[in-house]
Write a protein that holds these residues in place. Structure first.
Motif, PDB file in Angstrom:
ATOM      1  N   GLY A 262       0.815  -1.210   0.000  1.00  0.00           N
ATOM      2  CA  GLY A 262       0.000   0.000   0.000  1.00  0.00           C
ATOM      3  C   GLY A 262       0.846   1.256   0.000  1.00  0.00           C
ATOM      4  O   GLY A 262       0.535   2.235  -0.700  1.00  0.00           O
ATOM      5  N   ALA A 263       1.930   1.245   0.757  1.00  0.00           N
ATOM      6  CA  ALA A 263       2.820   2.409   0.792  1.00  0.00           C
ATOM      7  C   ALA A 263       3.437   2.661  -0.580  1.00  0.00           C
ATOM      8  O   ALA A 263       3.575   3.812  -1.018  1.00  0.00           O
ATOM      9  CB  ALA A 263       3.909   2.197   1.838  1.00  0.00           C
TER      10      ALA A 263
ATOM     11  N   LEU B 298      -9.386   3.039  -2.127  1.00  0.00           N
ATOM     12  CA  LEU B 298      -8.569   2.566  -3.238  1.00  0.00           C
ATOM     13  C   LEU B 298      -8.606   1.047  -3.288  1.00  0.00           C
ATOM     14  O   LEU B 298      -8.704   0.392  -2.243  1.00  0.00           O
ATOM     15  CB  LEU B 298      -7.112   3.018  -3.084  1.00  0.00           C
ATOM     16  CG  LEU B 298      -6.812   4.520  -3.053  1.00  0.00           C
ATOM     17  CD1 LEU B 298      -5.346   4.743  -2.690  1.00  0.00           C
ATOM     18  CD2 LEU B 298      -7.134   5.172  -4.388  1.00  0.00           C
ATOM     19  N   VAL B 299      -8.536   0.499  -4.491  1.00  0.00           N
ATOM     20  CA  VAL B 299      -8.334  -0.940  -4.662  1.00  0.00           C
ATOM     21  C   VAL B 299      -7.319  -1.138  -5.780  1.00  0.00           C
ATOM     22  O   VAL B 299      -7.481  -0.592  -6.876  1.00  0.00           O
ATOM     23  CB  VAL B 299      -9.641  -1.691  -4.997  1.00  0.00           C
ATOM     24  CG1 VAL B 299      -9.331  -3.162  -5.287  1.00  0.00           C
ATOM     25  CG2 VAL B 299     -10.635  -1.596  -3.857  1.00  0.00           C
ATOM     26  N   TRP B 300      -6.287  -1.924  -5.472  1.00  0.00           N
ATOM     27  CA  TRP B 300      -5.251  -2.251  -6.454  1.00  0.00           C
ATOM     28  C   TRP B 300      -5.358  -3.730  -6.790  1.00  0.00           C
ATOM     29  O   TRP B 300      -5.329  -4.582  -5.902  1.00  0.00           O
ATOM     30  CB  TRP B 300      -3.872  -1.943  -5.887  1.00  0.00           C
ATOM     31  CG  TRP B 300      -2.720  -2.330  -6.773  1.00  0.00           C
ATOM     32  CD1 TRP B 300      -2.323  -1.709  -7.917  1.00  0.00           C
ATOM     33  CD2 TRP B 300      -1.801  -3.418  -6.578  1.00  0.00           C
ATOM     34  NE1 TRP B 300      -1.218  -2.336  -8.450  1.00  0.00           N
ATOM     35  CE2 TRP B 300      -0.876  -3.390  -7.646  1.00  0.00           C
ATOM     36  CE3 TRP B 300      -1.675  -4.410  -5.599  1.00  0.00           C
ATOM     37  CZ2 TRP B 300       0.157  -4.316  -7.762  1.00  0.00           C
ATOM     38  CZ3 TRP B 300      -0.649  -5.332  -5.714  1.00  0.00           C
ATOM     39  CH2 TRP B 300       0.256  -5.281  -6.789  1.00  0.00           C
ATOM     40  N   TYR B 301      -5.524  -4.027  -8.084  1.00  0.00           N
ATOM     41  CA  TYR B 301      -5.622  -5.406  -8.537  1.00  0.00           C
ATOM     42  C   TYR B 301      -4.269  -5.841  -9.092  1.00  0.00           C
ATOM     43  O   TYR B 301      -3.786  -5.277 -10.081  1.00  0.00           O
ATOM     44  CB  TYR B 301      -6.721  -5.549  -9.588  1.00  0.00           C
ATOM     45  CG  TYR B 301      -8.102  -5.356  -9.006  1.00  0.00           C
ATOM     46  CD1 TYR B 301      -8.738  -6.392  -8.322  1.00  0.00           C
ATOM     47  CD2 TYR B 301      -8.754  -4.129  -9.103  1.00  0.00           C
ATOM     48  CE1 TYR B 301      -9.995  -6.213  -7.761  1.00  0.00           C
ATOM     49  CE2 TYR B 301     -10.013  -3.944  -8.546  1.00  0.00           C
ATOM     50  CZ  TYR B 301     -10.623  -4.991  -7.874  1.00  0.00           C
ATOM     51  OH  TYR B 301     -11.867  -4.806  -7.308  1.00  0.00           O
ATOM     52  N   LYS B 302      -3.683  -6.826  -8.452  1.00  0.00           N
ATOM     53  CA  LYS B 302      -2.306  -7.195  -8.789  1.00  0.00           C
ATOM     54  C   LYS B 302      -2.189  -7.839 -10.165  1.00  0.00           C
ATOM     55  O   LYS B 302      -1.135  -7.749 -10.804  1.00  0.00           O
ATOM     56  CB  LYS B 302      -1.730  -8.126  -7.726  1.00  0.00           C
ATOM     57  CG  LYS B 302      -2.423  -9.475  -7.598  1.00  0.00           C
ATOM     58  CD  LYS B 302      -1.779 -10.307  -6.497  1.00  0.00           C
ATOM     59  CE  LYS B 302      -2.436 -11.674  -6.366  1.00  0.00           C
ATOM     60  NZ  LYS B 302      -1.827 -12.468  -5.269  1.00  0.00           N
TER      61      LYS B 302
ATOM     62  N   TRP C 197      -4.541  -1.086   4.998  1.00  0.00           N
ATOM     63  CA  TRP C 197      -4.577  -1.933   3.806  1.00  0.00           C
ATOM     64  C   TRP C 197      -4.880  -3.381   4.161  1.00  0.00           C
ATOM     65  O   TRP C 197      -4.400  -3.900   5.168  1.00  0.00           O
ATOM     66  CB  TRP C 197      -3.236  -1.863   3.069  1.00  0.00           C
ATOM     67  CG  TRP C 197      -2.934  -0.502   2.516  1.00  0.00           C
ATOM     68  CD1 TRP C 197      -2.290   0.519   3.156  1.00  0.00           C
ATOM     69  CD2 TRP C 197      -3.298  -0.010   1.228  1.00  0.00           C
ATOM     70  NE1 TRP C 197      -2.218   1.620   2.339  1.00  0.00           N
ATOM     71  CE2 TRP C 197      -2.827   1.324   1.146  1.00  0.00           C
ATOM     72  CE3 TRP C 197      -3.961  -0.562   0.128  1.00  0.00           C
ATOM     73  CZ2 TRP C 197      -3.007   2.106   0.007  1.00  0.00           C
ATOM     74  CZ3 TRP C 197      -4.137   0.216  -1.005  1.00  0.00           C
ATOM     75  CH2 TRP C 197      -3.665   1.528  -1.058  1.00  0.00           C
ATOM     76  N   ALA C 198      -5.671  -4.027   3.308  1.00  0.00           N
ATOM     77  CA  ALA C 198      -5.992  -5.446   3.488  1.00  0.00           C
ATOM     78  C   ALA C 198      -6.415  -6.031   2.150  1.00  0.00           C
ATOM     79  O   ALA C 198      -6.977  -5.327   1.299  1.00  0.00           O
ATOM     80  CB  ALA C 198      -7.108  -5.625   4.513  1.00  0.00           C
ATOM     81  N   TRP C 199      -6.145  -7.316   1.960  1.00  0.00           N
ATOM     82  CA  TRP C 199      -6.579  -7.985   0.736  1.00  0.00           C
ATOM     83  C   TRP C 199      -8.086  -8.199   0.770  1.00  0.00           C
ATOM     84  O   TRP C 199      -8.653  -8.548   1.805  1.00  0.00           O
ATOM     85  CB  TRP C 199      -5.873  -9.334   0.574  1.00  0.00           C
ATOM     86  CG  TRP C 199      -4.419  -9.213   0.244  1.00  0.00           C
ATOM     87  CD1 TRP C 199      -3.368  -9.456   1.071  1.00  0.00           C
ATOM     88  CD2 TRP C 199      -3.862  -8.808  -1.007  1.00  0.00           C
ATOM     89  NE1 TRP C 199      -2.184  -9.226   0.429  1.00  0.00           N
ATOM     90  CE2 TRP C 199      -2.452  -8.829  -0.857  1.00  0.00           C
ATOM     91  CE3 TRP C 199      -4.397  -8.429  -2.234  1.00  0.00           C
ATOM     92  CZ2 TRP C 199      -1.584  -8.488  -1.894  1.00  0.00           C
ATOM     93  CZ3 TRP C 199      -3.538  -8.089  -3.272  1.00  0.00           C
ATOM     94  CH2 TRP C 199      -2.151  -8.121  -3.098  1.00  0.00           C
ATOM     95  N   THR C 200      -8.723  -7.970  -0.369  1.00  0.00           N
ATOM     96  CA  THR C 200     -10.160  -8.213  -0.462  1.00  0.00           C
ATOM     97  C   THR C 200     -10.424  -9.716  -0.473  1.00  0.00           C
ATOM     98  O   THR C 200      -9.555 -10.520  -0.821  1.00  0.00           O
ATOM     99  CB  THR C 200     -10.748  -7.590  -1.736  1.00  0.00           C
ATOM    100  OG1 THR C 200     -10.070  -8.131  -2.881  1.00  0.00           O
ATOM    101  CG2 THR C 200     -10.583  -6.079  -1.726  1.00  0.00           C
TER     102      THR C 200
ATOM    103  N   GLN D 276      -7.053  -3.531  -0.852  1.00  0.00           N
ATOM    104  CA  GLN D 276      -7.958  -2.422  -0.568  1.00  0.00           C
ATOM    105  C   GLN D 276      -7.365  -1.474   0.463  1.00  0.00           C
ATOM    106  O   GLN D 276      -6.927  -1.891   1.533  1.00  0.00           O
ATOM    107  CB  GLN D 276      -9.285  -2.972  -0.056  1.00  0.00           C
ATOM    108  CG  GLN D 276     -10.348  -1.920   0.217  1.00  0.00           C
ATOM    109  CD  GLN D 276     -11.680  -2.567   0.525  1.00  0.00           C
ATOM    110  OE1 GLN D 276     -12.411  -2.988  -0.378  1.00  0.00           O
ATOM    111  NE2 GLN D 276     -12.009  -2.670   1.795  1.00  0.00           N
ATOM    112  N   GLY D 277      -7.365  -0.186   0.105  1.00  0.00           N
ATOM    113  CA  GLY D 277      -6.910   0.844   1.027  1.00  0.00           C
ATOM    114  C   GLY D 277      -8.096   1.623   1.562  1.00  0.00           C
ATOM    115  O   GLY D 277      -8.903   2.139   0.783  1.00  0.00           O
TER     116      GLY D 277
END
Length: 248
Positions: free
Chosen positions: A113-114, A192-196, A167-170, A183-184
């Motif tokens: 997340g950082a 925020l959501v970042w999809y790897k 931050w945590a994984w959905t 998910q942030g």
């Protein structure tokens, strides 16, 4: 937000755009062109090249810049939250550049997340410096599929404070598995959501009470009339242009 005369220019531009039979809906460069008209900012020819910087429209006189998005929603409801892509963020590939040399997809959610926040913040600060922007905004045109209603939303666009996020994984509701999206959240609210897998970063925004609603009648020109009108206007513009100076 928009001034009264800008709201009227937005309405007129939308009517003119949806009348064009070769345009299906207002999106991408079409929205950029409309916004430049609304703000009376010169618009460059996209054939000359498109910038990958953050701000799609910049007013040098006020050092204002706008990142422009157009999105389709089923309906507009006050306080509705919607999600959209703000950046392709391959933070693992750019880990060393971002200052996280040991970062992997298996790193802790906090460390990933950082890096995500650092990646986005660098996009903002770099674009501000290169494009000469001090007043930073995100302007979003929401639309319905029917094409009769449009909602203009404007938000300040500033770097994130990484300390605000947790931050945590959905978790997939169907499979119960985690790890697809990171998910942030701020104060328990997802932002925020970042999809790897796709390396895409999504942001949540909520329709503000001051959003501007534009309702129009959707009237389309026939293809023949459109072509005739454009060719006539083009010829008139060419005839009004000053002749080129002869070379010595």
């Amino acid at each position: 937000m928009l001034a009264e005369n800008e709201i009227e220019r937005l309405r007129q531009a939308i009517i003119a755009t949806v009348a064009v039979p070769v345009i299906g809906s207002i999106e991408d460069y079409t929205w950029e062109a409309i916004f430049h008209y609304v703000k009376d900012i010169p618009l460059s020819d996209p054939a000359l090249g498109r910038s990958k910087l953050l701000y799609d429209a910049v007013a040098p006189s006020t050092a204002s810049g706008w990142s422009l998005k157009s999105l389709q929603l089923s309906r507009f409801t006050a306080s509705t939250t919607f999600w959209f892509v703000i950046q392709r963020a391959d933070v693992v590939k750019k880990a060393t550049q971002l200052g996280f040399p040991n970062l992997t997809e298996q790193s802790s959610p906090t460390e990933l997340g950082a890096a995500i926040i650092q990646h986005w913040n660098e996009k903002i600060t770099t674009s501000q410096s290169i494009q000469g922007v001090r007043n930073s905004y995100e302007s979003i045109l929401l639309k319905t599929i029917q094409g009769y209603e449009y909602l203009y939303c404007e938000f300040p666009l500033n770097p994130f404070d990484p300390n605000d996020f947790s931050w945590a994984w959905t978790v997939d509701r169907r499979t119960g598995k985690s790890g697809a999206g990171l998910q942030g959240s701020i104060a328990g609210q997802p932002q925020l959501v970042w999809y790897k897998n796709q390396k895409q970063l999504f942001r949540a925004r909520t329709i503000p009470p001051e959003a501007v609603l534009v309702q129009v009648e959707r009237t389309r020109l026939t293809s023949a009339r459109y072509v005739q009108t454009i060719l006539s206007a083009l010829q008139e513009q060419i005839s009004e242009s000053p002749p080129n100076e002869p070379e010595e």
